[in-house]
Design an enzyme around this catalytic site. Structure first.
Site: not given
Ligand code: T1G
Length: 697
Positions: A422, A434, A401, A472
């Protein structure tokens, strides 16, 4: 399309791939076929069914918003069915959704296959059944069951539909043949029109629905209007109720809430297409190996097993595998206990999962997903071994991540086969996936990853390789600014309230406490991030972590928690720590308005996304919106951060940011793409930019 009458029964087929959507183009030939059947003396009854094993996915939503609305439409078709001089039987299989189900209710009888999926999904599009569904369903299955279907939007299968009275018979074999046989028995019999039935009022069901429904201003506009329509099915004559339904449908079609939801529906499907246009060739994962049996590895293994994939979980120690096996068994048992899984299905899924302590289990599989500890050297070592063990052509993925997928791919001899996958925790539940494209990931690898996402029921979005990928990286900016607001004087509970009122399930501080403040703390201290934090960030989170306040898991974080209770309780100690740090850092304390909080929390999402689009980290604005709806709980009735930005106005956002930049510095410098869009020549919206950039592609 229709076929000549067989034993007096004319068969009319909805044939409009891929989902038999009902629009002017597909309805016109149906009306023509119906007219022919009416005038053919050999025809005593009509059967209506869908081609390719599915009835209809509903009204053609690509025609929404076209002015003038294309005709004939679904209501025109249903009116023709109801005024037919000959009885009509619907043969239902596959999808029977929205306008498709309303068409079926315009027929005299309905014969369904056991596995048919019947639903009114309009509520999920911010709409209501606008072709008589709110008036006919209550007359056929009652107020309570109609409200459940119309407000829930989820499908019932043929068996359940028969129990509800939605269908008249279940076909034991070929549903078309069963419908034709049923139609033969109707020759000369009176029509059976639902619109002529008398509905039963049910005040209790209506009151309960109103109690549960979201307020209009929190995304519940369609729910509120749908309940009004269903209530009027019992208080108004059919024709008047139908007219009121039409008015409300048109209102909803023009609403921002529906436009936002339709945006996400199509953006999700666009995201599933490789951004570079590479053919998304057929690719099915039959076997997979997951390296690492922790929370993520176990969740990913369940996601694979749920999709019918034979999966092996690898970990160094047998006891770790035993623990993972117990956790997965417990998860499945809990799902079965809730009635969402039969025991047979649970056992089948558990039976697809095997366990091994050697990486040799990755030798002959379609896909390997590494989900070991988030430490670059550990991951590199795993990939060096995988490169040696896995057969050529195996898709190699890391669930990282935060780490650089290019650095991981570089230790293999096959970087073209390496991607990031991800998953979001819990990986067997969260729908976002992702797909991180490395610099050397091949187009085929990306297309195969997208196909895998769809196979396991995830919403796949391709992201470029950067710190935080799409989601993120944006989250970091949002949470950083929220912490600054707290230093300036807005307590966590005020900020969280503003964000919840906007439509998120939780605000940033309650979310941080839930996820664990130590996660970010370790990343900020770690050496593995693709790039260390840029610019200032609040020291409050570090101060809390140094006190062991990691959030819910330690009973205190930004809030404190009573034992066994997840309710966040404001904690004066946090205010004291914040005030001390503000004093030390020379930050003036003040009262901060809700309006400023909302802008300073959400604009960073928009600004960072604009940079990601410019850099090619995100391919399309809709991709960013899909990431935030499915990965971060952005309210779907606002369509995602960029759809929301378009609704605010990019020029307004840039003007506000210029003011924040004057006060708070370069964190607030608007991204070049935002400035471009804000200028009249920029087209003014992300939606327009997407169209232009696609045209230029
Ligand atoms: N209209 C237009 N296009 C549609 C469509 C629809 N209703 N449904 C699907 N598509 C497109 C989709 O965009 C994609 O296009 C392709 O078909 C395959 O879709 C009057 C007003 C039916 C369960 O909300 O739930 O009826 O990307 O990848 O996984 O009261 O599509 O290939 O270019 O999803 O097999 C109500 C929406 C409409 C159902 C099939 N109906 N569709 O799933 O294929 S409003 C819905 C779905 C209405 C009435 C009201 C699913 C599916 P492309 P897909 P799938």
């Amino acid at each position: 399309m229709s076929t000549a009458a067989r034993d007096g029964v004319a068969v009319i087929t909805i044939d409009y791939p891929p989902v038999n959507a009902l629009g002017a183009t597909s309805i016109a030939p149906l009306l023509a076929a119906l007219t022919i059947a009416q005038s053919d003396p050999a025809v005593t009854a009509v059967v209506l069914h869908g081609a390719n094993g599915t009835f209809s996915g509903g009204a053609d939503m690509r025609g929404f918003g076209v002015v003038p609305p294309p005709r004939p439409n679904t209501r025109d078709f249903i009116e023709a069915l109801e005024t037919s001089t000959k009885p009509i039987v619907a043969a239902l299989e596959g999808n029977v959704l929205g306008g498709g189900l309303e068409v079926a209710l315009g027929c005299d009888y309905r014969i369904a296959s056991p596995g048919a999926r019947m639903a009114f999904p309009e509520i999920k599009r911010g709409l209501l059944p606008g072709a008589g569904g709110t008036q006919r369903a209550p007359r056929l299955i009652g107020i309570k069951e109609s409200l459940a279907m119309i407000l829930g939007g989820d499908p019932v299968d043929g068996i359940r539909a028969k129990a509800l009275g939605l269908v008249d018979e279940i076909a034991s074999a070929d549903v078309l043949e069963a419908a034709i046989a049923f139609a033969r028995t109707l020759a000369g019999k009176a029509r059976r029109r639902i619109s002529e039935m008398a509905p039963q009022h049910d005040a209790a069901a209506l009151a309960a629905a109103r109690e549960r429904a979201q307020p209009a201003e929190r995304g519940g506009l369609a729910e509120q209007r749908a309940i009004d329509c269903v209530e009027e099915a019992t208080t108004l004559p059919f024709a008047e109720g139908l007219a009121r339904e039409r008015d409300r449908f048109v209102e909803l079609l023009g609403s921002e809430q529906s436009k936002a939801r339709l945006h996400i529906f199509f953006a999700e499907r666009e995201a599933a297409k490789p951004p570079d246009g590479a053919p998304a060739g057929p690719f099915t994962v039959r076997t997979a190996t997951i390296i690492g049996s922790g929370t993520m590895g176990g969740g990913i293994a369940m996601a694979c097993a749920n999709a019918g994939i034979a999966v092996t979980v690898v970990d160094l120690k047998p006891e770790l595998l035993e623990r993972a096996k117990a956790i997965m068994s417990g998860n499945y048992a809990a799902t079965m206990k809730k009635g969402r899984l039969t025991e047979a299905e649970m056992n089948a899924r558990l039976g697809r999962i095997s366990y091994a302590t050697s990486l040799d289990a990755a030798a002959d599989v379609d896909l390997v997903i590494e989900a070991v500890f988030e430490e670059m050297e550990i991951k590199k070592d795993v990939f060096r071994q995988l490169d040696r063990i896995a057969k050529p052509g195996t898709m190699l993925a890391s669930n990282t991540s935060t780490l650089d997928i290019d650095a991981i791919a570089a230790v293999t001899s096959r970087p073209q086969d390496v991607v990031g996958l991800h998953f979001f925790s819990p990986a067997n539940v969260m729908r976002l996936l992702e797909i991180v494209r490395g610099a050397r990931s091949s187009p085929e690898a990306i297309a195969r990853a997208l196909a895998f996402a769809k196979q396991v029921g995830k919403v796949g979005v391709v992201a470029g390789n950067c710190d935080g990928f799409i989601g993120n990286r944006m989250l970091h900016q949002y949470f950083r600014e929220a912490a600054f607001l707290m230093e300036e004087g807005a307590p966590p509970q005020q900020i969280d309230r503003v964000i919840k009122d906007f439509g998120f399930a939780m605000g940033p501080f309650a979310t941080g406490d839930l996820a664990g403040l130590d996660v970010g703390w370790r990343i900020r201290k770690g050496k593995n991030a693709i790039s260390p934090p840029v610019g200032r960030y609040s020291r409050v989170a570090d101060a809390l972590c140094e006190l062991g306040r990691f959030g819910q898991k330690t009973g205190a974080g930004y809030y404190r928690y009573e034992p066994g209770n997840r309710t966040p309780i404001p904690d004066p100690m946090v205010d004291e720590i914040t005030e001390r740090i503000a004093r030390e850092d020379g930050i003036a304390r003040r009262t901060v308005s809700d309006d400023e909080i909302l802008k300073r929390c959400l604009y960073p999402l928009v600004n960072e996304a604009a940079k990601e689009l410019d850099e090619g980290i995100a391919a399309r604005p809709g991709d960013v919106d899909v990431v935030w709806i499915y990965g971060y709980g952005f309210p779907v009735w606002r369509g995602g951060p960029l759809r929301w930005a378009d609704s605010i106005g990019i020029a307004t956002i840039v003007d506000d940011m210029r003011e924040f930049e004057r006060v708070h510095g370069s964190n607030w410098t608007p991204a070049a793409l935002l400035v471009e869009l804000a200028q009249t020549g920029g087209g003014g919206t992300f939606g327009a930019w997407k169209a232009r950039s696609t045209a230029n592609a």
